[in-house]
Design a protein around this motif. Structure first.
Motif, mmCIF file in Angstrom:
data_model
loop_
_atom_site.group_PDB
_atom_site.id
_atom_site.type_symbol
_atom_site.label_atom_id
_atom_site.label_comp_id
_atom_site.label_asym_id
_atom_site.label_seq_id
_atom_site.Cartn_x
_atom_site.Cartn_y
_atom_site.Cartn_z
ATOM 1 N N ARG A 222 0.827 -1.201 0.000
ATOM 2 C CA ARG A 222 0.000 0.000 0.000
ATOM 3 C C ARG A 222 0.862 1.251 0.000
ATOM 4 N NH1 ARG A 222 -1.963 -0.315 6.332
ATOM 5 N NH2 ARG A 222 0.060 0.192 7.250
ATOM 6 N N ASN A 223 0.284 2.320 -0.519
ATOM 7 C CA ASN A 223 0.895 3.626 -0.405
ATOM 8 C C ASN A 223 0.670 4.166 1.001
ATOM 9 O OD1 ASN A 223 1.662 3.779 -3.165
ATOM 10 N ND2 ASN A 223 -0.426 4.312 -3.727
ATOM 11 N N ALA A 224 1.461 5.144 1.384
ATOM 12 C CA ALA A 224 1.235 5.798 2.671
ATOM 13 C C ALA A 224 -0.165 6.397 2.681
ATOM 14 C CB ALA A 224 2.285 6.880 2.896
ATOM 15 N N SER A 225 -0.855 6.275 3.805
ATOM 16 C CA SER A 225 -2.210 6.815 3.898
ATOM 17 C C SER A 225 -2.467 7.332 5.303
ATOM 18 C CB SER A 225 -3.249 5.750 3.535
ATOM 19 O OG SER A 225 -3.246 4.709 4.490
ATOM 20 N N PHE A 446 0.920 14.711 5.016
ATOM 21 C CA PHE A 446 2.002 13.756 4.740
ATOM 22 C C PHE A 446 3.387 14.354 4.963
ATOM 23 C CE2 PHE A 446 -1.624 12.274 2.268
ATOM 24 C CZ PHE A 446 -1.660 10.929 2.609
ATOM 25 N N ASN A 447 3.545 15.182 5.972
ATOM 26 C CA ASN A 447 4.869 15.754 6.245
ATOM 27 C C ASN A 447 5.640 14.890 7.235
ATOM 28 O OD1 ASN A 447 4.074 16.583 8.960
ATOM 29 N ND2 ASN A 447 2.857 18.169 7.943
ATOM 30 N N ASP A 448 6.889 15.229 7.444
ATOM 31 C CA ASP A 448 7.756 14.417 8.313
ATOM 32 C C ASP A 448 7.266 14.413 9.756
ATOM 33 O OD1 ASP A 448 9.387 13.736 6.219
ATOM 34 O OD2 ASP A 448 10.817 15.368 6.565
ATOM 35 N N SER A 449 6.644 15.515 10.211
ATOM 36 C CA SER A 449 6.141 15.563 11.594
ATOM 37 C C SER A 449 5.033 14.544 11.800
ATOM 38 C CB SER A 449 5.636 16.973 11.914
ATOM 39 O OG SER A 449 6.685 17.911 11.863
ATOM 40 N N VAL A 450 4.151 14.446 10.808
ATOM 41 C CA VAL A 450 3.065 13.456 10.901
ATOM 42 C C VAL A 450 3.647 12.050 10.922
ATOM 43 C CG1 VAL A 450 1.117 12.442 9.660
ATOM 44 C CG2 VAL A 450 1.319 14.933 9.850
ATOM 45 N N LYS A 451 4.627 11.783 10.039
ATOM 46 C CA LYS A 451 5.266 10.468 10.008
ATOM 47 C C LYS A 451 5.931 10.153 11.347
ATOM 48 C CE LYS A 451 6.210 10.829 5.053
ATOM 49 N NZ LYS A 451 7.254 10.942 4.009
ATOM 50 N N GLY A 452 6.406 11.219 12.025
ATOM 51 C CA GLY A 452 7.077 11.021 13.308
ATOM 52 C C GLY A 452 6.141 10.920 14.492
ATOM 53 N N ILE A 473 -4.943 14.461 12.049
ATOM 54 C CA ILE A 473 -4.576 13.092 11.714
ATOM 55 C C ILE A 473 -4.892 12.186 12.898
ATOM 56 C CG2 ILE A 473 -2.739 11.558 10.916
ATOM 57 C CD1 ILE A 473 -3.352 13.819 8.994
ATOM 58 N N ARG A 474 -5.695 11.175 12.640
ATOM 59 C CA ARG A 474 -5.943 10.165 13.675
ATOM 60 C C ARG A 474 -4.927 9.034 13.589
ATOM 61 N NH1 ARG A 474 -9.967 7.648 12.341
ATOM 62 N NH2 ARG A 474 -10.813 8.853 10.616
ATOM 63 N N ASN A 475 -4.683 8.555 12.358
ATOM 64 C CA ASN A 475 -3.734 7.456 12.168
ATOM 65 C C ASN A 475 -2.921 7.704 10.904
ATOM 66 O OD1 ASN A 475 -4.698 5.616 14.334
ATOM 67 N ND2 ASN A 475 -6.569 5.596 13.115
ATOM 68 N N TYR A 476 -1.666 7.328 10.978
ATOM 69 C CA TYR A 476 -0.796 7.378 9.789
ATOM 70 C C TYR A 476 -0.362 5.952 9.473
ATOM 71 C CZ TYR A 476 3.225 8.130 6.786
ATOM 72 O OH TYR A 476 4.105 8.087 5.729
ATOM 73 N N HIS A 477 -0.590 5.512 8.233
ATOM 74 C CA HIS A 477 -0.208 4.168 7.808
ATOM 75 C C HIS A 477 0.951 4.292 6.829
ATOM 76 C CE1 HIS A 477 -3.992 2.980 9.596
ATOM 77 N NE2 HIS A 477 -4.641 3.837 8.805
ATOM 78 N N ALA A 478 2.086 3.791 7.252
ATOM 79 C CA ALA A 478 3.296 3.944 6.435
ATOM 80 C C ALA A 478 3.195 3.119 5.156
ATOM 81 C CB ALA A 478 4.522 3.518 7.235
#
Length: 623
Positions: A222-225, A446-452, A473-478
């Protein structure tokens, strides 16, 4: 014919460029000059370095090129793929240059001189100019030898690639078959069987799902979502029920601003007489300018004086007119200040600039200014809109403060009753949504802070229609392979659809088999499947799932149908091919045949060249 036009648009549009020749065209000649130290090496090809500077320049060029295809949305660019493509391009280019050098493929000095003399960038009045050529070299900080070496390399690449690609063998039969396949038309009849009834009673066990997952893991990459909550506030939600009062004082101020704007918007027609210091001293130039000014004031027309005395060749024969004058046209603040100080039709005293001394005349056409009464209604509407915009801006600013301090979306809906919290799950960079697909919004998602791990509510983003959006953002799926647990729900849906489709096929299996041995009319008369005529289709204008079935079925005999089934998510589509028209190439005009032949030849030539590059890579030391 339309199918041919689609073929040419599609095929020629997809024909690959000779990638290793692109850098020179995209980056520019000067992009290849400038040294690089040994530590600045992206790759070495047979000991020859490719610098990071070269790579970065080409990456930027590719990015600019690809942005055209995604309407400038940088979030849709795959930067890793672009970097890999750019690096492969430079590796291929280096290998081919090395091979050209080994084979002695190069341009002679006389060929180079002839080519250089024919480049328009270095010509004046159709002839090569040493002065223009020298200016070009100086402006880019390069030498003639550096330019010569790079142009000769470019020419060697073209000679070598041309030699390889010209050996591509293309038979008339292959061209005809290619054209026929691309333009082939099939008459289709379709029947849709809904799967909802077949799904009833079907259960999918966790073990079945786990087994299917293990056998089809690659289907669950999957793509990041993100899962996101958001609120959109539109201007009319804030201002719709708010009355705005416009006072007389406000109207008078608005009218004054209107008058000033009208006066300032009238173009200034500016003429000048230039006396230079090229052949005279400053004092002599000023003396002559004063004498000309005196003659004009004594009765000599400005136009006549300009024609007789001005040393500006571009304007003297036009009465000194500076065409399209605007502030900074001459790059002189002194000149512009003098123009602004002049009354209509007045002539200035000599004005000193870096060009010399100017005598200036300024003229404006009469300005049309409506009366206060005539403008009152329009100004009232303008002021009401301005107050509404200010109220909306103030509201958004206050909401931003409240949202940030509370880290919650609820305060927005409490203050703006028409707004509501909305939810979206599995949003990717490619999700089509009127709000979430905005590039600025995706930058929040989809910025680095969200990924972190940052899950704070964003400040507002203004959308193109003037609305504002806040996101949480509730959930970030890598990006990557889903686990069996994460994919379980999707797996069960796939298996449920698959089993339902199999039940549906089993129910109509006898009817489908009858199409293999009986005329279509007979099968239709006693069968339980109702078809609708869809029409003639080519591969290009059918949905992929339907086209995959329709164009893999054999051509039917007269009166017969070739039949197959396409499994879609909620339906089983029965596809029947009634006839096949595959003589497109024979019906082409001579011009169309030439176009498709050129397209196919180019494709084959590029494949030969790509194969040659792959061979060179297989024997090279690349690290």
């Amino acid at each position: 014919m339309e199918s041919f036009r689609k073929l040419i648009r599609g095929w020629l549009g997809k024909v690959l460029l000779v990638l290793f020749l692109i850098p020179l065209a995209l980056v520019g000649i000067e992009g290849y000059f400038g040294g690089s130290n040994k530590g600045d090496v992206a790759k070495q090809v047979n000991g020859q370095p490719i610098s990071n500077k070269e790579l970065d320049e080409l990456i930027k060029a590719y990015q600019q090129q690809y942005l055209q295809f995604v309407q400038g949305d940088e979030s849709l660019l795959n930067t890793n793929a672009i970097r890999e493509s750019a690096l492969n391009t430079l590796i291929a280019r280096t290998l081919l240059l090395q091979q050209a050098d080994q084979l002695g493929v190069k341009m002679s000095d006389s060929q180079f001189v002839q080519m250089l003399s024919q480049l328009p960038d270095f010509q004046v009045d159709g002839k090569f100019s040493n002065e223009v050529f020298g200016n070009y070299l100086r402006s880019r900080g390069i030498t003639k030898e550096m330019l010569t070496a790079n142009l000769q390399q470019d020419h060697a690449l073209k000679m070598l690639s041309g030699t390889v690609s010209n050996y591509a063998l293309v038979s008339p039969t292959a061209i005809e078959r290619f054209a026929d396949l691309q333009t082939e038309q099939r008459e289709l009849y379709l029947s849709s069987i809904k799967l909802d009834e077949y799904k009833k009673g079907i259960t999918i066990s966790n073990q079945e799902a786990a087994t299917y997952y293990e056998q089809h893991k690659n289907d669950f990459r999957r793509n990041a979502s993100v899962d996101v909550d958001y609120v959109v506030v539109k201007p009319d939600m804030v201002t719709a029920k708010t009355p705005f009062t416009v006072t007389d004082a406000e109207l008078q101020q608005a009218y004054t601003q209107y008058v000033e704007k009208q006066k300032n918007s009238v173009p200034k027609i500016v003429k000048h007489i230039l006396i230079t210091q090229d052949t005279r001293s400053d004092a002599e130039a000023l003396k002559l300018a004063n004498e000309i000014e005196a003659k004009i004031k004594a009765g000599l027309s400005f136009d006549a004086a300009a024609k007789q005395y001005s040393e500006d060749p571009s304007s003297k024969d036009k009465g000194g007119l500076i065409a399209g004058y605007q502030a900074a046209t001459l790059g002189s603040a002194e000149f512009d200040n003098a123009v602004n100080a002049l009354q209509n039709q007045a002539v200035s005293q000599p004005v000193k600039t870096s060009f010399g001394y100017h005598i200036i005349q300024m003229h404006t056409e009469p300005v049309k200014i409506e009366s206060f009464d005539a403008m009152k209604a329009a100004l009232t509407t303008q002021l009401e809109k301005s107050k509404a915009a200010n109220l909306y801006t103030d509201t958004v600013n206050n909401l931003n403060d409240t949202v940030v301090s509370n880290n919650a979306l609820d305060p927005i809906t409490e203050q703006v009753k028409a707004a509501m919290v909305q939810t979206a799950n599995n949003v990717t960079l490619w999700t089509k949504d009127p709000y979430l697909s905005n590039a600025a919004v995706k930058a929040k998602l989809f910025n680095d802070s969200v990924k972190g791990g940052d899950r704070n509510i964003s400040t507002s983003v203004q959308l193109p229609d003037g609305s504002n959006i806040w996101v949480r953002i509730r959930n970030y799926h890598a990006e990557g392979l889903q686990t069996a647990e994460q994919a379980q729900a999707d797996v069960k849906v796939k298996l449920l659809n698959k089993k339902a489709a199999e039940l549906a096929k089993a129910k109509i299996a006898t009817t489908l088999a009858a199409f293999n041995t009986q005329p279509a009319a007979e099968v239709m008369a006693k069968g339980n499947i109702k078809f609708e005529k869809a029409g003639l289709y080519t591969r290009q204008n059918l949905k992929q799932d339907i086209a995959k079935v329709a164009f893999t079925l054999p051509a039917p005999k007269a009166g017969m149908w070739s039949v197959g089934a396409a499994d879609l998510a909620d339906e089983l589509v029965i596809v029947a091919v009634a006839q096949v028209k595959a003589d497109g190439f024979k019906s082409f005009s001579p011009e169309q045949k030439q176009q498709v032949t050129q397209a196919y030849q180019q494709s084959r030539a590029e494949q030969e060249l790509a194969d040659y590059v792959d061979y060179l890579k297989s024997t090279a030391k690349i690290k």
